[in-house]
Design a protein around this motif. Structure first.
Motif, mmCIF file in Angstrom:
data_model
loop_
_atom_site.group_PDB
_atom_site.id
_atom_site.type_symbol
_atom_site.label_atom_id
_atom_site.label_comp_id
_atom_site.label_asym_id
_atom_site.label_seq_id
_atom_site.Cartn_x
_atom_site.Cartn_y
_atom_site.Cartn_z
ATOM 1 N N UNK A 129 52.087 51.977 7.247
ATOM 2 C CA UNK A 129 50.852 52.802 7.057
ATOM 3 C C UNK A 129 49.453 52.293 7.869
ATOM 4 N N UNK A 130 49.806 51.907 8.921
ATOM 5 C CA UNK A 130 48.789 51.594 9.797
ATOM 6 C C UNK A 130 48.188 52.921 10.314
ATOM 7 N N UNK A 131 46.806 52.868 10.050
ATOM 8 C CA UNK A 131 45.983 54.128 10.402
ATOM 9 C C UNK A 131 46.451 54.559 11.821
ATOM 10 N N UNK A 147 47.295 46.583 3.512
ATOM 11 C CA UNK A 147 48.080 45.731 4.745
ATOM 12 C C UNK A 147 47.583 45.929 6.084
ATOM 13 N N UNK A 148 46.579 46.777 6.385
ATOM 14 C CA UNK A 148 46.231 46.839 7.772
ATOM 15 C C UNK A 148 44.635 46.776 7.854
ATOM 16 N N UNK A 149 43.808 47.502 7.062
ATOM 17 C CA UNK A 149 42.596 47.581 7.444
ATOM 18 C C UNK A 149 42.061 46.105 6.727
ATOM 19 N N UNK A 188 47.517 39.865 -0.085
ATOM 20 C CA UNK A 188 47.742 41.112 0.484
ATOM 21 C C UNK A 188 48.641 42.077 -0.194
ATOM 22 N N UNK A 228 47.968 45.486 -2.790
ATOM 23 C CA UNK A 228 48.905 46.715 -2.585
ATOM 24 C C UNK A 228 48.815 47.499 -3.823
ATOM 25 N N UNK A 254 50.778 56.210 7.793
ATOM 26 C CA UNK A 254 49.412 55.750 7.704
ATOM 27 C C UNK A 254 48.415 57.188 7.751
ATOM 28 N N UNK A 255 47.267 56.880 7.657
ATOM 29 C CA UNK A 255 46.261 58.035 7.886
ATOM 30 C C UNK A 255 46.308 58.540 9.224
ATOM 31 N N UNK A 307 54.148 47.298 5.489
ATOM 32 C CA UNK A 307 52.658 47.748 5.331
ATOM 33 C C UNK A 307 52.503 48.399 6.876
ATOM 34 N N UNK A 308 53.254 47.858 7.736
ATOM 35 C CA UNK A 308 52.923 48.356 9.206
ATOM 36 C C UNK A 308 53.192 49.670 9.143
ATOM 37 N N UNK A 354 48.596 51.261 1.224
ATOM 38 C CA UNK A 354 49.352 50.092 2.083
ATOM 39 C C UNK A 354 48.495 50.165 3.328
ATOM 40 N N UNK A 355 47.860 51.406 3.764
ATOM 41 C CA UNK A 355 47.001 51.209 5.115
ATOM 42 C C UNK A 355 45.752 50.191 5.118
#
Lengths: 309, 1089, 309
Positions: free
Chosen positions: A223-225, C138-140, C125, C129, A231-232, A220-221, C134-135
């Motif tokens: 895909x961190x924005x 998993x992150x936001x 989480x 998904x 990620x975006x 998942x990391x 994922x962003x």
């Protein structure tokens, strides 16, 4: 020695006197042994009859054990482990049904985890070759190794449940309200730290279960924005599998030896240190924010806005 | 709230928690004890096993001891033992007086030494301390004064009080001398005592050895030792730890009996009154193959490398070797235990140790013989095509390089012509020349590669016949019938059942029919079928082929059963095939990828000749495939013999060839393309040569590490759940169900074994219930294996693992053992074991046939090759293997044993295989390579005379059985010609042979006992002429030297002389049995005189 | 009904904590509810009876004048804490003796576990998904959860219910929290553990987890439903929909909140109010998106070249 002295007696009269004095002194000493020894022995026995009066006892327990309010208060205040508690508390705050005891249980589990964790560290090498074998070794060889590992694992799970229930209770009793807003935030951080502690420990046996759980978790990391290569806006900022936040977490682009080591260090040193710091703040703030919030007298709707103004 | 009455006392303060605490503490204590007992007993079940082991083993040893004591008594009654006992007594008695005296002296001496020692060591300590002070004193004067002090001390006497009461004063030096003297005395006396007791000890050892040699089991004393050991045993983990291989095996913590010196069976370890052996009894049995353990010392190998399972686990049976899902290497099932061999011995084709090895060896053979590697790659199998492929790749690359170079050179030359200056032109020319030189190097390399491919192409075989020849060979209408289900026509065929539908059968037959060659085939005269049958049955065809069906079947299973060959084969082709199966219709050029015909040769003006000596492509010079890729050898039959055999075979049929339904659709060109698709789909080219499919890849999964594939990767399809939980076996066809080695599944079978067995029993079982198109369904054909064959193949596959052990555990020897390893691949490839025995006890196909049970025919069996390497000169062997006729002109014979009806065929081995075979024989007999022939001394005339008299002695008439080259005589010969010996044999082997032939080749008709030991020499056992008086050398040596110098003239002379003798003595009866009796009479006369 | 499958899931060592947590949660919710009801009744009584309100000690527990208002921590609190520690120890030890921590095959990057699941406490989480990129999941989402928890004390302006259980005085706060904790977190974990099988497919409890199961499912993007093809249009459309959700949703929340919770509405500042609405809508967005996916097979609402929502 005496004999040698005796050899020289013929030459000097004064020496004869000395010998006499020594003889007399010895006689006296023997006499004193005869009389004092029984008395002292008696005294010693008498003294042991009340161990709380011994010096050893009083050096450890700094006050008497009498059932007086003063001693009750001192018992808490003068003890390094208990002095986080006030001497006296709200009479209803001892009720289990109000507190559920979850904060204390969480801390107790944290202690168990620390002790079992330290013992486990004696048998564990965070390397790709050794890790799994070490866990097998714990399972099959180490005396009490299996129960040690099991206790560590289950205490970790139990701690997560206890933390959630603690948070749940704190919310239900509105205990985050003024003046405890900040301590609630510390609590939220501790909740996150608890989850991270458990998560970092998941990889350490280096088995399929941990490996894939961590792979799923860290994927998942990616895909961190901004910071993850999937990620975006990540690509636009030049993120690749080799420089993004996941790479930083794992120390590589896949879950491998480096990830194991990082996981180990975070699990055993990094996060516990941070957690202990926050725990200290948390406990201290409980005291300073006026002890636990309740059980407080109910407030009436009609009084609410009055108080505000 | 208000409803509830408010108590008087404050509950918060007054409530007692005593009960809560009591309960909690009791529970806590209980938990603690639980944890302790869990740790001590529950997690350590082996303690119970060891306890039980002590009881049972001691009980067993008690009963074993009484039996052993009984038999020991019997042995002690034996006069030999009595003699030994007497010797012992004598030795003991004679040694006794002196022994007693010495022992008393020694006792006294020891006491004296002790007395002196106590004084001496004390003084020596003081002297040493003083010496140290002197050494470390910094001032010279200090040293001096201390030196004086030391001298003074040494002069001071000390008193030693001896045990007998007298006292003596010694200075330090005297004391030291006295002490050393006493010690010397003691050493001397001890040595003397040892000398005196040695004969006694020796006699005692002899008795003990005698008993242990004659006892079947252990002696009572040994059993007592075991019992003591067992009784004193404290429960503890027994483990083998091999650090560098990370093996920690604790199997013996429960399997206590595995390595005990006694043979322990489950029944023997079952307590009295219990009927069936329980799990304890079964766990305590000894390892069934102690011989195997001697080779694989458990202290070095552990248990798990062979058996697998979790060697560390001691907490439960399930964790250690049960069906524990998270352990990657579950214990091999008992019946597949030999899979463990394969994990390290994957390079060996033949494995045997005691009872172990037959299953895995069969598995390996089946994998090759059934053509599994036609579809499935397996490292080590079928290497030739792979090597060939890589060589042709290399050649292609080099060829490109050459073309590039030529182009570049031409360009440079052109530039040179147009160059402005002379130097420039020279420079460019030189570059062009360098490129040409480089090209000549390329050419050399290509040539080298071509040479390699020559060998490889010769070695490359296919399991099935060459389908390019089917138009010449087969009855067209038979083909579709065969394809439908080959086992219907020939139940034992290797060709598996492909489950083809009618359309697929038509298309495939049409394709192979239309793509086959149409070259004309010479017409053959019909032969004599009766003579053909005799030849077929005696020439050795049956070592590989079988004939007859059901109970009538005889012969080997290596090649096809020929019972119905007359229904399918064309006579003309059959003659060619019998005469030389390797004869090819057209050579194949792998470079051009086409069959080369006469037109290609004609274009270059070359004669249309291709064989192993003419294997170059007329078009491009590359190596051609000039032989059929079959292992069937040439028996060097004459054409007429071949015609006879073919005539016989063509009569073998159950119905007329014309009775097959018409299949003229096979000529339909429209079907051809569809057929090509199916031929590719089913991977027919894995086993057959098919036009256009020469370079076809394998269609199956690689199986080299199939056994260690994660179970999740094995596709059980819809049977995953049933396999995991047990239930009705998915195989419904009764015929296939019976193939399962353990019968239909009764419990869960979700493991590798279950997968392989079901797959092999019914290869499409995992398609059941799935909806798939005809191109998607599982392609693996049914190889119609028996349950034993499936067990063997499953064992083989289970053992096919990527080993977790260090590479050093793989059996890949670099010395002569490697020659053995490589040799077996060739031996198995050509089914040499159908005729010859390579290791004691190994049956051959011919040996088992009814014909060879007759004593006369027994002598017609091919020779045993047990010590072939020690027997023959390797160079000669190589020549012989290349041409067993040992002649280029007279080929219709056996080169060595001309008297044998069975014929050693010509296998057309490549140089590569010849070398492997020769090295194999040398290594099998522990012969050094290279072999340096022994120099045979030239004999004097007298010696020749003496030797001749032995050679032609009536007690050992050598030439009676050995062939001489005289056709009249050789008709009855049963042994090779002596004239071959010089080139063929090793002299020292011959010497050993004539002394004790039975020891080398049990059952041989060569007589034993011809020589006896006399004064350390081998002396002829029969009567010797007077000239032998005073001859002090080995007679055997003399005879061998003579044989190695034998000339044809000499042999003729001796033979003629003997013929005369025989005629007069009438020693030779006619009938076979009497003949034997006569000869054994000769042996006896020879042996007893 | 495949009982064996059910048992396999329930008895998997790492799932046992979840199984244990469910009755634990039920018990504590019951405990809280009981006290909340008692308090609410007391409040109701005191509201109607100002005289009693003046004299009452304002707790639902019995009290007599003369009883200590404060009690000594030692022994009255500590004895309970110690008892709790003993009981936790017993539970932990029995659990550790009877159930072993899982240890599977050594990690193997080439052999994917199916299903590969994150540690159980993160399964919520992982379940997200399915519905989000994922962003987000998993992150936001975790970030928002943490921030959301942290802002609670600052946006909850209700002075009532501090230090005692109540429902009537804090309906909105407690309702929202229960929704977040029980529905969005615990329920998701239960789904992730017991319902999601191989291929992360939906298997009802008691349904066999078939590794070969194939499901036909085509998910469309919302813009496609409206026949929007151009990228730009998709981006704009999505932005409108998402913006619309927050705008319209905000308005609806405002209308309801103002009407049904006027006191809190009055007390809140603009910033507090808008933060509250944002988090509330985000929480609602979660099940909304799930509904879109499960009922209408809609994959994304807002598609841009950089991210999808």
């Amino acid at each position: 020695m005496l004999e040698e002295n005796g050899n020289g007696t013929g030459k000097n009269g004064k020496e004869v006197g000395l010998l006499e004095r020594v003889k007399a002194g010895v006689k006296e000493d023997v006499q004193s042994l005869k009389t004092d020894l029984p008395a002292k022995a008696k005294e010693q026995v008498e003294g042991l009859k009340d161990p709380t009066k011994t010096q050893v006892y009083t050096s450890i327990f700094r006050h008497k054990h009498d059932d007086t309010p003063r001693n009750r208060a001192l018992g808490v205040l003068s003890n390094v482990f208990l002095h986080l508690h006030p001497a006296k508390i709200n009479r209803d705050a001892v009720r289990y049904s109000f507190t559920w005891g979850m904060g204390g249980i969480t801390f107790f589990l944290f202690l168990i985890l620390t002790y079992t964790g330290v013992l486990l560290m004696f048998y564990y090498h965070p390397t790709k070759v050794q890790a799994f074998r070490d866990v097998l070794y714990l399972e099959h060889d180490v005396p009490f190794g299996k129960i040690l590992r099991n206790m560590h694992r289950w205490a970790a799970h139990l701690m997560i449940i206890a933390v959630w229930l603690h948070m749940f209770r704190v919310f239900l009793t509105g205990s985050y309200k003024k003046p405890r807003e900040f301590n609630w935030n510390v609590g939220v951080i501790l909740l996150v730290l608890t989850l991270l502690l458990s998560f970092t420990g998941y990889l350490l046996p280096d088995d399929q279960l941990g490996f894939w759980a961590v792979t799923v978790g860290t994927n998942m990391a990616r895909a961190t924005p901004l910071l993850g290569h999937e990620g975006p806006f990540g690509k636009m900022l030049g993120m690749t599998p080799y420089n993004d936040v996941r790479f930083g977490l794992l120390g590589g682009s896949i879950v491998d030896a480096n990830a194991l080591l990082r996981s180990y260090i975070w699990h055993c040193i990094g996060i516990p240190l941070v957690a202990i710091t926050f725990m200290a703040v948390h406990f201290w703030r409980v005291r300073k924010d006026g002890g636990i919030s309740g059980p407080a007298p109910v407030m009436l709707e009609s009084e609410a806005d009055k108080r505000r103004t | 709230m208000p409803e509830k009455p408010i108590p008087e006392d404050d509950p918060i303060v007054s409530k007692s928690y005593a009960l809560h605490y009591l309960v909690a503490m009791v529970l806590l204590l209980g938990t603690l004890f639980w944890a302790l007992s869990d740790e001590y007993w529950i997690q350590r079940p082996w303690k119970g096993y060891q306890q039980e082991w002590k009881h049972r083993y001691v009980a067993f040893l008690k009963s074993a001891k009484s039996e052993s004591a009984k038999s020991e008594k019997e042995i002690e009654q034996n006069p030999e033992y009595q003699q030994l006992l007497q010797n012992y007594q004598q030795a003991y008695d004679s040694a006794r007086p002196r022994r007693d005296a010495i022992q008393i002296q020694l006792n006294n001496l020891n006491a004296e030494i002790l007395a002196v020692q106590s004084v001496f060591t004390d003084r020596r300590a003081y002297v040493n301390a003083l010496n140290y002070k002197i050494e470390t004193d910094s001032s010279a004067s200090g040293k001096e004064s201390k030196q004086k002090e030391l001298e003074k001390y040494k002069q001071k006497t000390a008193t030693v009080k001896y045990p007998d009461g007298h006292k003596q004063d010694y200075t330090y030096d005297q004391l030291e001398a006295a002490y050393n003297h006493l010690r010397d005395q003691r050493t001397q006396l001890s040595a003397e005592l040892g000398d005196i007791l040695k004969p006694v000890a020796d006699a005692n050892t002899k008795m003990a050895t005698y008993i242990s040699e004659h006892m079947v089991d252990l002696t009572p004393a040994q059993i007592d030792g075991l019992r003591k050991k067992t009784e004193d045993w404290d429960p503890k983990i027994v483990q083998i730890n091999v650090a560098d291989a990370n093996i920690v095996d604790r199997c013996e913590s429960c399997h206590m009996g595995a390595r005990e010196p006694l043979k322990l069976t489950a029944v023997a370890l079952t307590p009295k009154g219990q009927k069936k052996p329980d799990e304890y009894a079964q766990a305590f049995v000894s390892h069934p193959e102690p011989g195997l353990l001697r080779v694989h010392d458990p202290d070095k190998f552990g248990c798990s490398p062979c058996h697998q399972g979790n060697g560390r686990a001691t907490t439960s049976i399930e964790k250690a070797h049960g069906n524990y899902e998270h352990w990657l290497w579950p214990l091999f099932p008992k019946e597949n235990a030999e899979a463990g061999c394969q994990t390290c011995h994957s390079a060996d084709m033949f494995l045997a140790s005691g009872e172990v090895g037959a299953t895995i060896s069969e598995g390996k053979d089946l994998f090759r013989q059934k053509g599994c590697m036609g579809c499935h790659r397996y490292e080590g199998y079928d290497k030739e095509p792979e090597d060939l492929n890589s060589i042709s790749q290399q050649i292609k690359q080099l060829e490109q390089e050459r073309a590039q170079n030529i182009k570049q050179a031409g360009y440079l030359m052109k530039q040179a012509d147009a160059a402005a200056t002379n130097e420039e032109a020279n420079r460019l020319n030189e570059k062009a020349i360098a490129l040409r030189v480089a090209n000549s190097k390329v050419d050399a390399r290509v040539q080298q590669l071509d040479f390699q491919s020559h060998s490889l192409m010769q070695d490359m075989k296919k399991v099935g016949p060459n389908l390019k020849d089917i138009r010449l060979k087969l009855n067209r209408d038979w083909i579709p019938v065969w394809l439908k289900k080959p086992t219907d026509f020939r139940p034992t065929t290797k060709m598996p059942n492909f489950r083809l539908n009618a359309r697929q059968i038509q298309a495939i037959s049409a394709f192979i029919w239309q793509s086959a060659l149409t070259d004309p085939l010479p017409r053959q005269k019909p032969g004599n079928a009766e003579h053909g049958q005799e030849l077929f049955e005696t020439r050795g065809c049956l070592a590989c082929h079988s004939i007859g069906e059901g109970d009538q079947m005889q012969g080997g299973a290596f090649a096809a059963n020929l019972t119905r060959v007359g229904e399918k084969d064309n006579y003309d082709y059959l003659v060619r095939w019998v005469h030389n199966a390797r004869e090819r219709t057209r050579p194949y050029c792998p470079y051009e990828k086409k069959d080369i015909g006469p037109e290609d040769y004609a274009k270059k003006g070359l004669p249309y000749v291709f064989d192993l000596a003419h294997s170059q492509c007329p078009n491009d010079g590359h190596e051609l495939q000039v032989q059929n890729m079959t292992v069937m050898p040439s028996l060097r039959l004459t054409v007429s013999d071949a015609q006879d055999i073919a005539s016989y075979l063509i009569t073998q049929k159950k119905q007329e060839p014309s009775a097959y339904p018409d299949a003229s659709y096979m000529e339909d060109p429209a079907l051809k393309e569809e057929g090509r698709k199916w031929v590719r789909h089913f991977g027919c080219a894995g086993c057959h040569e098919i036009a256009g499919f020469e370079d076809e890849g394998r269609i199956g999964t690689e199986l080299t590490a199939e056994g260690s594939k994660p179970i999740e990767r094995l596709d059980f399809a819809l049977f995953t759940e049933p396999a995991q939980r047990g239930g009705k076996d998915p195989i419904a066809v009764q015929e296939d169900l019976q193939r399962l080695p353990d019968g239909p599944a009764t419990g869960p079978w979700y493991d590798h074994k279950g997968f392989f067995e079901h797959k092999l029993a019914e290869p499409n079982v995992y398609d059941k219930g799935k909806i798939k198109s005809e191109t998607e369904v599982l392609r693996m054909p049914n190889p119609h294996l028996t349950n034993q064959e499936i067990r063997s193949l499953t064992t083989f596959l289970l053992g096919s693992q990527e080993s977790s052990l260090p590479a050093s555990y793989q059996y890949r020897p670099a010395d002569t053992r490697r020659d053995i390893q490589e040799g077996w691949w060739v031996v198995k490839k050509y089914n040499c074991m159908g005729c010859h025995q390579f290791i004691p006890g190994q049956p051959t196909t011919l040996m088992g046939m009814a014909r060879y049970q007759d004593p006369d025919w027994k002598e017609q069996l091919p020779p045993k090759l047990l010590t072939e390497g020690a027997r023959v000169d390797p160079e000669w062997l190589q020549r012989f293997l290349a041409n067993p006729a040992l002649s280029t002109t007279d080929t219709d014979r056996n080169g060595v044993r001309s008297y044998l009806k069975v014929r050693m065929p010509t296998f057309s081995f490549s140089d590569n295989e010849l070398r492997k075979l020769v090295r194999f024989f040398q290594a099998m007999s522990q012969q050094p390579m290279p072999y340096i022939p022994e120099q045979v001394p030239t004999l004097s005339a007298k010696e020749i005379d003496m030797a001749r008299s032995l050679f032609s002695s009536n007690a050992a008439p050598c030439l009676k059985c050995h062939a001489t080259g005289d056709p009249q005589h050789d008709k009855n010969a049963t042994a090779p010609n002596f004239l071959l010996a010089k080139e063929r044999l090793k002299p020292d082997w011959v010497e050993r042979w004539i002394v004790e032939p039975q020891a080398i080749s049990p059952g041989t008709s060569m007589p034993s006992g011809l020589f006896r030991q006399e004064n350390g020499h081998w002396v002829f056992a029969g009567p010797t002429p007077a000239s032998f008086q005073g001859y002090g050398q080995d007679h055997t040596k003399l005879l061998v030297d003579y044989i190695f110098q034998l000339t044809p003239e000499e042999q003729r002379r001796v033979s003629a002389a003997m013929g005369k003798n025989r005629a007069t003595s009438q020693l030779r009866p006619e009938a076979g049995n009497e003949k034997r009796a006569g000869r054994s009479g000769a042996i006896h006369t020879g042996g007893t005189h | 009904m495949d009982w064996r499958q059910l048992w396999e899931i329930v008895s998997a060592p790492d799932n046992v904590p979840i199984v244990g947590m469910i009755p634990l949660l039920v018990f504590y919710i019951y405990l809280a509810w009981k006290q909340a009801r008692a308090n609410d009744e007391l409040v109701a009584e005191l509201e109607t009876n100002p005289a009693l309100a003046k004299t009452h000690h304002r707790k639902s527990w019995p009290f007599r004048p003369g009883w200590q208002k404060e009690v000594h921590v030692w022994p009255f609190l500590l004895r309970i804490e110690f008892l709790a520690a003993i009981i936790v120890t017993i539970i932990l030890m029995v659990w550790s003796i009877t159930l072993s921590a899982p240890l599977e095959e050594p990690s193997n990057p080439n052999l994917t576990m199916n299903p590969a699941k994150a540690p159980w406490y993160f399964l919520g989480l992982q379940e997200m998904l399915v519905y989000f990129d994922p962003w987000i999941a998993g992150v936001v989402m975790p970030t928002l959860i943490i921030i959301g928890l942290m802002v609670i004390p600052y946006i909850d302006t209700n002075p009532l219910g501090s230090g005692y259980y109540t429902w009537k005085q804090r309906k909105f706060a407690i309702g929202t929290f229960l929704f977040g904790f029980i529905v969005l977190w615990v329920a998701m974990i239960i789904i992730g553990t017991f319902i999601r099988g191989p291929g992360w497919q939906w298997f009802w409890p008691g349904q066999t987890w078939d590794h070969n199961r194939l499901i036909y499912e085509v998910n469309r993007d919302l813009p496609d439903l409206f026949g929007i093809t151009s990228n730009l249009a998709k981006g704009i459309f999505g932005a409108i929909v998402v913006g619309g959700f927050y705008l319209i949703g905000g308005f609806v929340v405002h209308a309801l909140f103002r009407r049904y919770n006027p006191k809190d509405y009055r007390r809140m500042s603009l910033l507090q109010y808008s933060i509250m609405i944002f988090f509330l809508l985000t929480m609602v967005a979660l099940p909304a998106k799930m509904l879109l996916r499960l009922a209408l097979n809609i994959k994304y609402v807002w598609i841009t070249p950089w991210f999808n929502v």
